[in-house]
Design a protein around this motif. Structure first.
Motif, PDB file in Angstrom:
ATOM      1  N   LEU A 167       3.697   4.712  12.390  1.00 15.66           N
ATOM      2  CA  LEU A 167       4.137   3.339  12.636  1.00 15.66           C
ATOM      3  C   LEU A 167       3.030   2.568  13.351  1.00 15.66           C
ATOM      4  O   LEU A 167       2.675   1.458  12.947  1.00 15.66           O
ATOM      5  CB  LEU A 167       5.419   3.341  13.460  1.00 15.66           C
ATOM      6  N   ASP A 168       2.448   3.171  14.380  1.00 11.99           N
ATOM      7  CA  ASP A 168       1.364   2.523  15.120  1.00 11.99           C
ATOM      8  C   ASP A 168       0.130   2.309  14.244  1.00 11.99           C
ATOM      9  O   ASP A 168      -0.637   1.379  14.468  1.00 11.99           O
ATOM     10  CB  ASP A 168       0.985   3.347  16.346  1.00 11.99           C
ATOM     11  N   ALA A 169      -0.052   3.155  13.238  1.00 12.58           N
ATOM     12  CA  ALA A 169      -1.203   3.052  12.331  1.00 12.58           C
ATOM     13  C   ALA A 169      -1.028   1.933  11.304  1.00 12.58           C
ATOM     14  O   ALA A 169      -1.981   1.567  10.628  1.00 12.58           O
ATOM     15  CB  ALA A 169      -1.420   4.387  11.608  1.00 12.58           C
ATOM     16  N   GLY A 170       0.192   1.412  11.176  1.00  9.58           N
ATOM     17  CA  GLY A 170       0.419   0.336  10.225  1.00  9.58           C
ATOM     18  C   GLY A 170       1.414   0.660   9.127  1.00  9.58           C
ATOM     19  O   GLY A 170       1.712  -0.184   8.290  1.00  9.58           O
ATOM     20  N   ILE A 192       0.890  -1.165   0.000  1.00 13.53           N
ATOM     21  CA  ILE A 192       0.000   0.000   0.000  1.00 13.53           C
ATOM     22  C   ILE A 192       0.920   1.205   0.000  1.00 13.53           C
ATOM     23  O   ILE A 192       1.849   1.285   0.804  1.00 13.53           O
ATOM     24  CB  ILE A 192      -0.915   0.026   1.240  1.00 13.53           C
ATOM     25  N   PHE A 193       0.668   2.137  -0.903  1.00 15.67           N
ATOM     26  CA  PHE A 193       1.532   3.315  -1.012  1.00 15.67           C
ATOM     27  C   PHE A 193       0.672   4.568  -0.940  1.00 15.67           C
ATOM     28  O   PHE A 193      -0.239   4.743  -1.750  1.00 15.67           O
ATOM     29  CB  PHE A 193       2.312   3.289  -2.331  1.00 15.67           C
ATOM     30  N   PHE A 194       0.953   5.419   0.032  1.00 16.11           N
ATOM     31  CA  PHE A 194       0.303   6.724   0.149  1.00 16.11           C
ATOM     32  C   PHE A 194       1.233   7.740  -0.497  1.00 16.11           C
ATOM     33  O   PHE A 194       2.290   8.065   0.054  1.00 16.11           O
ATOM     34  CB  PHE A 194       0.083   7.110   1.618  1.00 16.11           C
ATOM     35  N   GLY A 195       0.869   8.227  -1.683  1.00 18.38           N
ATOM     36  CA  GLY A 195       1.678   9.208  -2.390  1.00 18.38           C
ATOM     37  C   GLY A 195       0.954  10.539  -2.453  1.00 18.38           C
ATOM     38  O   GLY A 195      -0.176  10.688  -2.015  1.00 18.38           O
ATOM     39  N   GLY A 196       1.622  11.511  -3.030  1.00 12.63           N
ATOM     40  CA  GLY A 196       0.985  12.819  -3.076  1.00 12.63           C
ATOM     41  C   GLY A 196       1.684  13.772  -4.011  1.00 12.63           C
ATOM     42  O   GLY A 196       2.483  13.363  -4.833  1.00 12.63           O
ATOM     43  N   GLY A 197       1.406  14.942  -3.692  1.00 12.68           N
ATOM     44  CA  GLY A 197       1.020  15.646  -2.486  1.00 12.68           C
ATOM     45  C   GLY A 197       1.952  15.309  -1.320  1.00 12.68           C
ATOM     46  O   GLY A 197       3.065  14.844  -1.456  1.00 12.68           O
ATOM     47  N   THR A 198       1.417  15.580  -0.171  1.00 10.01           N
ATOM     48  CA  THR A 198       2.118  15.307   1.080  1.00 10.01           C
ATOM     49  C   THR A 198       1.172  14.519   1.977  1.00 10.01           C
ATOM     50  O   THR A 198       0.504  15.080   2.848  1.00 10.01           O
ATOM     51  CB  THR A 198       2.562  16.620   1.771  1.00 10.01           C
ATOM     52  N   PRO A 199       1.088  13.198   1.772  1.00 13.96           N
ATOM     53  CA  PRO A 199       0.144  12.402   2.555  1.00 13.96           C
ATOM     54  C   PRO A 199       0.442  12.387   4.045  1.00 13.96           C
ATOM     55  O   PRO A 199      -0.440  12.082   4.842  1.00 13.96           O
ATOM     56  CB  PRO A 199       0.247  11.005   1.943  1.00 13.96           C
ATOM     57  N   SER A 200       1.660  12.764   4.420  1.00 10.76           N
ATOM     58  CA  SER A 200       1.967  12.817   5.850  1.00 10.76           C
ATOM     59  C   SER A 200       1.219  13.944   6.548  1.00 10.76           C
ATOM     60  O   SER A 200       1.261  14.048   7.777  1.00 10.76           O
ATOM     61  CB  SER A 200       3.473  12.943   6.084  1.00 10.76           C
ATOM     62  N   THR A 232      -1.650  -8.778   1.850  1.00 15.00           N
ATOM     63  CA  THR A 232      -0.861  -9.694   2.670  1.00 15.00           C
ATOM     64  C   THR A 232      -0.615  -9.107   4.054  1.00 15.00           C
ATOM     65  O   THR A 232      -0.545  -7.882   4.222  1.00 15.00           O
ATOM     66  CB  THR A 232       0.489 -10.023   1.999  1.00 15.00           C
ATOM     67  N   ASP A 233      -0.488  -9.978   5.046  1.00 17.40           N
ATOM     68  CA  ASP A 233      -0.241  -9.525   6.416  1.00 17.40           C
ATOM     69  C   ASP A 233       1.069  -8.759   6.536  1.00 17.40           C
ATOM     70  O   ASP A 233       1.192  -7.858   7.352  1.00 17.40           O
ATOM     71  CB  ASP A 233      -0.219 -10.710   7.386  1.00 17.40           C
ATOM     72  N   ASP A 234       2.053  -9.148   5.706  1.00 15.59           N
ATOM     73  CA  ASP A 234       3.363  -8.509   5.781  1.00 15.59           C
ATOM     74  C   ASP A 234       3.556  -7.448   4.691  1.00 15.59           C
ATOM     75  O   ASP A 234       4.681  -7.128   4.320  1.00 15.59           O
ATOM     76  CB  ASP A 234       4.474  -9.550   5.703  1.00 15.59           C
TER      77      ASP A 234
END
Length: 166
Positions: A114-117, A62-70, A91-93
């Motif tokens: 990190l805690d969000a996954g 899963i990739f959050f791109g952008g923009g500035t997804p952070s 997949t779990d990993d």
């Protein structure tokens, strides 16, 4: 294996080097996120595990791109990851990456990601954002290398390593 890409087009400002579609006004972000959730649901019904004839497609990233997804709150990132996992076979990993900009994140936000996954941070625009001066402002000067691949060891660095002065 293929991956899932979410384009989060929001930025606090348009960088001179960026050619990607982006929006500087954060005022429409809630509407965008609502539409994104609906789109994930619709795609899941036709191409995901909830489809009438599921393709059996498995995703390993899963990739959050952008923009500035952070710019997204870690709770929103967690919810989007969960929504993707509800509608698609991931997949779990799976590698879960988020693009960041040092001017928009701090240790607590990275720990929240990190805690969000999220398990990988990409595009720390160090060279393009003024080098060490910007990094010192964000408190990330010594942690940049560790954060390029955000792992539990990287989280330890965020909390207790050189970046915190410990």
């Amino acid at each position: 294996m293929p991956g899932l890409y979410l384009h989060i087009p929001y930025c606090d400002h348009k960088c001179l080097y960026c050619d990607f579609y982006s929006i500087e006004s954060l005022g429409t972000m809630d509407d965008f996120l609502s539409a994104l959730r609906r789109e994930i649901g619709m795609c899941g019904k036709t191409h995901g595990r909830l489809g009438s004839s599921p393709s059996g497609q498995v995703f390993d990233s899963i990739f959050f791109g952008g923009g500035t997804p952070s710019l997204l709150d870690p709770a929103v990132v967690r919810e989007l990851i969960s929504t993707l996992r509800d509608h698609f076979t991931v997949t779990d990993d799976a590698e879960v990456t988020i693009e960041t900009n040092p001017g928009t994140v701090d240790r607590a936000e990275l720990k929240g990601m990190l805690d969000a996954g999220v398990n990988k941070v990409d595009h720390l625009y160090v060279a393009n954002m003024g080098g060490a001066r910007v990094n010192h402002q964000t408190g990330l000067a010594s942690a940049v290398v560790d954060l390029l691949s955000l792992t539990p060891a990287g989280a330890e660095t965020i909390e207790n390593g050189p970046a915190s002065g410990a």
